[in-house]
Design a protein around this motif. Structure first.
Motif, mmCIF file in Angstrom:
data_model
loop_
_atom_site.group_PDB
_atom_site.id
_atom_site.type_symbol
_atom_site.label_atom_id
_atom_site.label_comp_id
_atom_site.label_asym_id
_atom_site.label_seq_id
_atom_site.Cartn_x
_atom_site.Cartn_y
_atom_site.Cartn_z
ATOM 1 N N UNK A 172 -5.968 30.224 -34.946
ATOM 2 C CA UNK A 172 -5.199 30.371 -33.536
ATOM 3 C C UNK A 172 -3.713 29.896 -33.548
ATOM 4 N N UNK A 173 -3.112 29.017 -34.091
ATOM 5 C CA UNK A 173 -1.994 28.898 -34.259
ATOM 6 C C UNK A 173 -1.034 29.752 -34.705
ATOM 7 N N UNK A 174 -1.755 30.549 -35.848
ATOM 8 C CA UNK A 174 -0.948 31.772 -36.258
ATOM 9 C C UNK A 174 -0.853 33.125 -35.385
ATOM 10 N N UNK A 175 -1.789 32.994 -34.515
ATOM 11 C CA UNK A 175 -1.810 34.117 -33.336
ATOM 12 C C UNK A 175 -1.332 33.854 -32.287
ATOM 13 N N UNK A 176 -0.900 32.685 -31.952
ATOM 14 C CA UNK A 176 -0.014 32.324 -30.947
ATOM 15 C C UNK A 176 1.527 32.318 -30.787
ATOM 16 N N UNK A 177 2.303 32.077 -29.901
ATOM 17 C CA UNK A 177 3.758 32.442 -29.805
ATOM 18 C C UNK A 177 4.380 30.942 -30.552
ATOM 19 N N UNK A 178 3.494 30.444 -30.936
ATOM 20 C CA UNK A 178 4.097 28.962 -31.686
ATOM 21 C C UNK A 178 3.964 29.008 -33.190
ATOM 22 N N UNK A 179 3.656 30.429 -33.589
ATOM 23 C CA UNK A 179 3.541 30.591 -35.104
ATOM 24 C C UNK A 179 4.733 30.185 -36.052
ATOM 25 N N UNK A 180 5.811 30.338 -35.521
ATOM 26 C CA UNK A 180 6.946 29.859 -36.160
ATOM 27 C C UNK A 180 7.269 28.352 -36.231
ATOM 28 N N UNK A 181 6.679 27.661 -35.528
ATOM 29 C CA UNK A 181 6.637 26.476 -35.629
ATOM 30 C C UNK A 181 5.601 25.813 -36.605
ATOM 31 N N UNK A 182 5.751 24.548 -36.678
ATOM 32 C CA UNK A 182 4.750 23.795 -37.567
ATOM 33 C C UNK A 182 3.312 23.637 -37.287
ATOM 34 N N UNK A 183 2.369 23.657 -38.074
ATOM 35 C CA UNK A 183 0.836 23.466 -37.732
ATOM 36 C C UNK A 183 0.526 21.899 -38.497
#
Length: 395
Positions: free
Chosen positions: A105-116
């Motif tokens: 879900x993180x990789x598919x979101x607009x936040x994917x360039x940020x950390x998980x």
């Protein structure tokens, strides 16, 4: 070739002259001459180093296997909400892949360039929970020799996963609720409120409404994070995913440990597909890793599987690969001649209780041939008995 020139500058290599190379200077930080082929090598080296750096990341499958209807349905919901900055709660058994789906879900979101950033709430002592989540200032408590970032700050402009949220201490639940209301927090020992730009996801083993009724979870926090709920099916509920996961983990662990991928016999693979996997994907991964290490490039037989896998799939006698009440044996011609011979010899030994003389007589081969296979470690003597050989030695 701008990519090569950028790599050359990064590695401290000069741009090649069209006629001749610039001389190498003796000072530190000077630029070395290199040809256009050298730039290609530099670019390739930089690419390889980045690939190796990615390989050092945690061992998590970014593209989960979704052959089953249950996982396809879960992924459909995940894709619908991934791009939206809403709270997502994943419910599923331990090892079922909640963190994998949260990362997806993180990789598919607009936040994917940020950390998980995942955090396991069950693994943090109560006294350190606030510091672990929000960080602390120097001198905030004994041993706090310097300022430390918390997980919220580490996940800035990214995603923070609170795994096993149901295990969070009650006092900390109140502070988390306040943070969710205004997205502001203070480090332990600090006096300045810090704005946070982070998306929160939650994972739990049990439905949180049950924890609320049991008095172990705050009702107001439950209603605040209820949002989008995604049920992650257990591996036994998506058996169509077991075979591709088996292949994926075999390739993954073989490459990781530098061993040859083992080959699974038809009977062994059938038992693996039939097993309920109470530990879910995590248990399957660990079993495959063990088999990769122990059966380096060789065939995985039924006898090589863990006892739990064998005992659930078939009776004890059949779990060893052959029924004592029968002289028949199912073979897979794709296993190759040498492997078939090994299976036949081992089945005969199992049928005759480990008596090598009887096994040799049954197969109409010499005792020395059976002994050679056993001594080379190609087959196992099920009961470890050598009674037949001792009788032959007395004669």
């Amino acid at each position: 070739m701008p990519g090569a020139l950028e790599a050359a500058c990064f590695l401290g290599i000069s741009k090649p002259n069209s006629r001749r190379h610039s001389p190498v200077e003796g000072r530190r930080g000077s630029l070395a001459p290199v040809s256009s082929s050298g730039l290609q090598v530099a670019t390739r080296s930089l690419t390889i180093s980045r690939v190796r750096e990615r390989k050092r990341r945690p061992d998590v499958v970014f593209e989960p296997i979704m052959r089953s209807h249950a996982m396809k349905k879960a992924d459909q919901i995940l894709r619908a909400v991934a791009a939206k900055d809403v709270t997502l709660t994943l419910i599923g058994e331990s090892g079922s892949g909640k963190e994998v789906l949260a990362r997806r879900a993180h990789e598919l979101s607009e936040r994917r360039r940020g950390p998980f950033v995942p955090i396991n709430c069950a693994a943090i002592p109560d006294a350190l929970f606030e510091s672990e989540l929000f960080g602390h200032e120097r001198g905030a408590f004994t041993g706090a020799s310097e300022r430390a970032k918390g997980k919220v700050e580490a996940a800035e402009r990214g995603t923070l996963l609170l795994d096993e949220i149901g295990e969070m201490p009650m006092p900390m639940q109140a502070k988390l609720l306040r943070f969710l209301e205004n997205r502001r927090y203070m480090r332990v020992g600090g006096a300045i409120k810090i704005e946070a730009d982070v998306r929160l996801m939650f994972a739990t083993l049990r439905p949180l409404d049950q924890e609320v009724r049991a008095g172990r979870f705050r009702a107001d926090l439950f209603y605040r994070i209820q949002g989008i709920t995604l049920n992650v099916p257990a591996l036994r509920e998506r058996r169509a995913d077991i075979a591709p996961l088996l292949n994926q983990f075999t390739a993954q662990h073989s490459a990781r440990h530098g061993v040859r991928p083992p080959r699974f016999s038809r009977q062994a693979k059938a038992l693996l597909l039939r097993y309920d996997w109470p530990g879910n994907v995590r248990e399957l991964r660990n079993v495959v890793e063990t088999l990769c290490l122990l059966r380096d490039g060789r065939q995985v037989r039924v006898a090589d599987l863990p006892e739990g896998v064998r005992s659930q799939g078939m009776p004890e006698e059949a779990a060893a690969g052959v029924s004592r009440a029968s002289t028949s044996l199912v073979l897979d011609l794709d296993d190759g001649l040498e492997s078939l011979i090994q299976q036949i010899v081992e089945a005969a030994l199992e049928r005759d209780g480990g008596d090598k003389i009887k096994a040799a007589a049954r197969l109409r081969i010499s005792l020395r041939t059976v002994q050679r296979y056993v001594a080379a470690g190609r087959v196992r003597v099920p009961s470890g008995r050598v009674r037949g050989e001792q009788k032959a030695a007395k004669k």
